[in-house]
Design an enzyme around this catalytic site. Structure first.
Site, PDB file in Angstrom:
ATOM      1  N   GLU A  15      33.261  48.107  48.487  1.00 47.86           N
ATOM      2  CA  GLU A  15      33.933  46.870  48.092  1.00 47.86           C
ATOM      3  C   GLU A  15      33.566  45.698  49.001  1.00 47.86           C
ATOM      4  OE1 GLU A  15      35.268  46.166  45.361  1.00 47.86           O
ATOM      5  OE2 GLU A  15      35.321  48.199  44.591  1.00 47.86           O
ATOM      6  N   GLY A  58      22.789  39.986  53.383  1.00 48.95           N
ATOM      7  CA  GLY A  58      23.367  38.636  53.437  1.00 48.95           C
ATOM      8  C   GLY A  58      24.845  38.624  53.782  1.00 48.95           C
ATOM      9  N   TYR A  65      41.457  40.375  46.318  1.00 48.46           N
ATOM     10  CA  TYR A  65      40.749  41.301  45.431  1.00 48.46           C
ATOM     11  C   TYR A  65      40.473  42.636  46.126  1.00 48.46           C
ATOM     12  CZ  TYR A  65      37.093  43.903  43.314  1.00 48.46           C
ATOM     13  OH  TYR A  65      36.391  44.965  42.806  1.00 48.46           O
ATOM     14  N   ASP A 100      38.423  40.698  39.672  1.00 44.75           N
ATOM     15  CA  ASP A 100      37.262  40.060  40.298  1.00 44.75           C
ATOM     16  C   ASP A 100      36.714  39.010  39.320  1.00 44.75           C
ATOM     17  OD1 ASP A 100      35.950  41.478  38.336  1.00 44.75           O
ATOM     18  OD2 ASP A 100      34.424  42.314  39.663  1.00 44.75           O
ATOM     19  N   CYS A 136      38.748  40.102  20.415  1.00 47.31           N
ATOM     20  CA  CYS A 136      38.404  39.044  21.358  1.00 47.31           C
ATOM     21  C   CYS A 136      38.337  37.713  20.618  1.00 47.31           C
ATOM     22  CB  CYS A 136      37.052  39.360  21.999  1.00 47.31           C
ATOM     23  SG  CYS A 136      36.444  38.045  23.057  1.00 47.31           S
TER      24      CYS A 136
HETATM   25  S1  SF4 Z   1      33.132  39.595  21.879  1.00 49.62           S
HETATM   26 FE1  SF4 Z   1      31.743  38.669  23.340  1.00 49.62          FE
HETATM   27  S2  SF4 Z   1      33.060  37.553  24.736  1.00 49.62           S
HETATM   28 FE2  SF4 Z   1      34.366  38.982  23.620  1.00 49.62          FE
HETATM   29  S3  SF4 Z   1      34.458  40.786  24.944  1.00 49.62           S
HETATM   30 FE3  SF4 Z   1      32.804  41.100  23.494  1.00 49.62          FE
HETATM   31  S4  SF4 Z   1      30.978  40.375  24.568  1.00 49.62           S
HETATM   32 FE4  SF4 Z   1      32.766  39.548  25.637  1.00 49.62          FE
END
Ligand code: SF4
Length: 323
Positions: free
Chosen positions: A43, A87, A126, A144, A211
């Site tokens: 992490e 880094g 986080y 995250d 979504c």
């Molecule tokens: S539809 Fe597109 S924006 Fe939505 S979770 Fe899937 S890949 Fe991500």
């Protein structure tokens, strides 16, 4: 989004994680919790660094420092050498401090409590949630940058800066009550496969039905070019072919690492070009034909290299430290 859609989204992500999760060396297959020490190392390495860039460093680091005690008792320079190339060296120094505290005050046992973890050097919101959740099965909300982006896209929130409180509120809506660590890791893997930062694969996405993302206009902004910086590096060597290096001040970028000395890194090329050291003709300075390009995460450094051979006369060059 209603409850049924959220439950279906959670189920799909669970299935995806079961079938397609990445085999990462710090994850233990068929075991609920990860090893706390391996989780701590991974992490810290993963802060601001991509998984692929971390893998080899992680394996080598574990070979050199296989447990917390070996890390706590190690010399800081050896830790920095093992970290060299990854880094953000402050992470390595903080990791060392944290290991020493855990060794002395917690009998080498990494604390499982998020509040205690958060008090250790280099461990923030986080990382403390990730260790408590992934290594100890605590039901923390692990957020995250990938998880944050995923949450914003699920709700089609086109805002660069959403307050951490608001992100948490939205996270509470889509995270299940149990196995939150797996859910967070599922999103992280999913962000690598489907919901990528610049080109999300929405047309083939297995949860696109759940979504609301419509595509943000500002993806182009994300692709914006990095800043440029310029400097002159001075490669100074002598007749025995020994060359001059210096250790950078700890508080600076790449602090504590060794480098060929350079002028202050400037964003104006013309100003940077004026940092040529004035030497008398005995030194016969030359410039390397090619400019060297160093990619940092948030800027690109272009370095002109001035080659100076030191003959009999001792040269005393005072170089300003980088700001
Ligand atoms: S539809 Fe597109 S924006 Fe939505 S979770 Fe899937 S890949 Fe991500």
């Amino acid at each position: 989004m209603n409850n049924i859609r959220i439950k279906t989204l959670q189920r799909k992500m669970k299935l995806y994680y079961k079938k397609s999760s990445r085999a990462l060396p710090w994850r233990i297959k068929n075991q609920k919790n990860q090893d706390p020490y391996k989780t701590l190392i991974s992490e810290i390495m993963l802060q601001q660094t991509r998984v692929n860039a971390v893998l080899d460093y992680y394996k080598n680091f574990l070979k050199k420092f296989p447990d917390l005690k070996s890390l706590a008792l190690a010399n800081e320079n050896d830790i920095l050498i093992a970290w060299s190339g990854l880094g953000y060296y402050r992470r390595a120094r903080n990791l060392h401090k944290t290991a020493k505290i855990i060794f002395k005050e917690y009998e080498s046992k990494i604390p499982s409590d998020k509040i205690v973890l958060k008090q250790l050097p280099g461990i923030g919101e986080y990382t403390s949630s990730a260790i408590a959740s992934f290594a100890f099965g605590k039901e923390e909300l692990v957020i995250d940058t990938n998880v944050e982006r995923f949450i914003k896209r699920i709700f089609d929130i086109n805002a660069n800066k959403l307050s951490p409180i608001r992100i948490k509120e939205l996270g509470e809506i889509i995270f299940p009550k149990k196995n939150r660590g797996d859910f967070a890791q599922a999103i992280m893997d999913f962000s690598n496969d489907y919901c990528t930062k610049l080109s999300p694969k929405c047309s083939s996405c297995i949860i696109s039905q759940y979504c609301e993302y419509k595509g943000f206009d500002d993806l182009k902004k994300i692709k914006q070019k990095k800043n440029k910086k310029y400097c002159i590096s001075y490669f100074i060597y002598d007749s025995k072919e020994l060359f001059l290096i210096r250790r950078k001040p700890v508080e600076e970028i790449l602090g504590g690492m060794y480098e060929v000395p350079s002028s202050i890194w400037k964003s104006n090329k013309k100003v940077a070009d004026m940092e040529v050291i004035k030497l008398d003709k005995n030194y016969n300075p030359m410039f390397l034909k090619n400019t060297i390009k160093h990619e940092f995460s948030h800027f690109t450094l272009f370095s002109k290299v001035m080659i100076i051979k030191k003959e009999k006369i001792m040269i005393k060059i005072v170089l300003k430290e980088n700001g």
